[in-house]
Design an enzyme around this catalytic site. Structure first.
Site, short mmCIF file in Angstrom:
data_model
loop_
_atom_site.label_atom_id
_atom_site.label_comp_id
_atom_site.label_asym_id
_atom_site.label_seq_id
_atom_site.Cartn_x
_atom_site.Cartn_y
_atom_site.Cartn_z
N THR A 32 12.80 -7.95 -1.67
CA THR A 32 13.29 -7.23 -0.50
C THR A 32 13.82 -8.19 0.56
OG1 THR A 32 11.81 -5.42 -0.90
CG2 THR A 32 12.54 -5.65 1.35
N TYR A 45 17.29 0.63 -0.45
CA TYR A 45 18.02 -0.63 -0.54
C TYR A 45 17.89 -1.16 -1.96
CZ TYR A 45 13.37 -2.60 -0.58
OH TYR A 45 12.08 -2.89 -0.93
N THR A 111 7.52 -8.78 -2.92
CA THR A 111 6.09 -8.75 -2.62
C THR A 111 5.26 -8.10 -3.73
OG1 THR A 111 6.42 -6.68 -1.42
CG2 THR A 111 6.42 -8.72 -0.12
N ASP A 112 5.91 -7.28 -4.57
CA ASP A 112 5.14 -6.48 -5.54
C ASP A 112 4.28 -7.33 -6.48
OD1 ASP A 112 6.29 -4.29 -4.40
OD2 ASP A 112 7.58 -3.78 -6.09
N LYS A 184 -1.63 -8.06 -2.45
CA LYS A 184 -0.83 -7.11 -1.68
C LYS A 184 -1.66 -5.84 -1.47
CE LYS A 184 3.59 -4.74 -1.35
NZ LYS A 184 4.87 -4.35 -1.94
N GLU A 305 -24.90 -5.16 -15.33
CA GLU A 305 -25.10 -3.83 -15.92
C GLU A 305 -24.64 -3.81 -17.38
OE1 GLU A 305 -23.77 -1.03 -12.91
OE2 GLU A 305 -24.30 0.62 -14.25
#
Ligand code: ASP
Length: 348
Positions: A32, A45, A111-112, A184, A305
């Site tokens: 982006t 975009y 950023t993903d 993120k 566990e």
């Protein structure tokens, strides 16, 4: 004549000051931060549309902080990030530092999947030089775009002598985060990153860099992982656990040739009976299964566990599933020994 000499003297001293600034190489991958929309007020975009030169021209102040040069590695939204681009990035960064082409590197990135790239590079770039990743939440053409400020801050952090030996960093919205721990946490907000288990390492504000804490993980000391463009990685899949899940996804992944599985388990890396049986069968076939958690923070504890010894599983410690997949992939490229792989998770 006097005035001409004065101007010449000023120009010479400006270029001398510039030449003393640290050399920062910017490697652009898309995202982006390089996104272009049809108009400033619309959210829609296309990520990765703008080249690195255009990103740099939006922040002329950057040239007072460092001698900046740019290089385009890829032009993708980071949802399309690939292992091939990771290999290209790691190889290029190692070459830049080995040949002394720059003092530090900044990567612009969507950023993903930034948190996966940052960890991959943390594990595969052995140099002490600063490597900083940044991006943005708003496209370059949007109102109040955050990309230019994030890029300026990232270069400021990369140029700071304080950032040496800290491994790969993510700089975002004035926070400095460890590339191993940063995650993120927001789909659209500007403060999209945090380190849920450790908090930020520091802050960059007003062109000044402040660190408050440090990462003690061995990842910053050195790892056995080396990457070239020819390195082959085994298939490692992530399988999400949820109430009443069936074993189909695990069985299909094994049939499709997965050599490693990361289970995004519930709570402390838990799963139901259907998963337990399918995992036991996968382990018998030689698949390495790592228990992680879909929780936003905390560790997955060995032999708590779940009886890992009996089931033949390992745990991700405090890595989330997507980061655990990166380490398991790199680990499996070296060894199938489960004890060694578990050690990697406790060390890096
Ligand atoms: N989808 C974009 C990407 O990761 C989002 C962003 O950069 O913020 O490339």
């Amino acid at each position: 004549m006097k005035n001409v000499l004065l101007i010449l003297a000023i120009l010479v001293s400006v270029s001398q000051i510039q030449a003393q600034l640290p050399r920062v190489k910017i490697l652009a991958t898309g995202g982006t931060i390089a996104g272009a929309g049809a108009s400033a007020e619309r959210a829609g975009y296309k990520a990765g549309a703008l080249p690195i030169d255009e990103l740099l021209s939006a922040v002329p102040q950057i040239h007072k902080v460092a001698q900046v040069t740019g290089e385009q590695i890829s032009s993708v939204g980071s949802q399309d990030m690939t292992i091939d681009i990771w290999k290209k990035l790691a190889t290029r960064i190692n070459q830049i530092f080995a040949n002394n082409e720059a003092d530090a590197v900044v990567i612009t990135h969507g950023t993903d999947t930034q948190e996966e790239t940052s960890y991959f590079l943390d594990l595969t770039v052995p140099f002490k030089n600063a490597v900083v990743i940044t991006g943005s939440m708003r496209p370059a053409t949007g109102i109040s775009a955050d990309g230019p400020k994030n890029l300026y801050d990232a270069v400021t952090v990369a140029a700071s002598p304080k950032s040496k030996g800290k491994g790969v960093l993510i700089v975002f919205n004035e926070g400095i985060y460890d590339g191993r721990d940063a995650v993120k946490v927001s789909t659209t907000k500007l403060n999209a990153f945090t380190s849920p288990n450790t908090g930020p390492l520091g802050q960059v504000y007003d062109g000044k860099v402040a660190y408050y804490t440090t990462n003690l993980r061995e990842v910053n000391v050195g790892t056995p992982f080396k990457v070239t463009s020819d390195t082959k990685f085994p298939k490692v899949d992530i399988i999400y656990m949820y109430a009443d899940a069936s074993s189909d996804l695990i069985n299909d992944a094994v049939k499709d040739g997965a050599k490693g599985l990361v289970i995004a388990g519930v709570g402390n890396g838990n799963f139901n009976k259907a998963y337990m049986d399918a995992i036991a069968a996968a382990v018998k076939k030689g698949v390495v299964v790592c228990r992680a958690s879909r929780c936003v923070s905390g560790r997955v504890v060995l032999e708590d566990e779940v009886n890992d010894k009996e089931l033949g599983t390992i745990v991700s410690d405090d890595l989330n599933p997507q980061k655990a997949r990166v380490l398991l992939m790199l680990g499996l490229a070296q060894t199938n020994d489960k004890d060694q792989l578990q050690k990697y998770f406790f060390s890096y």
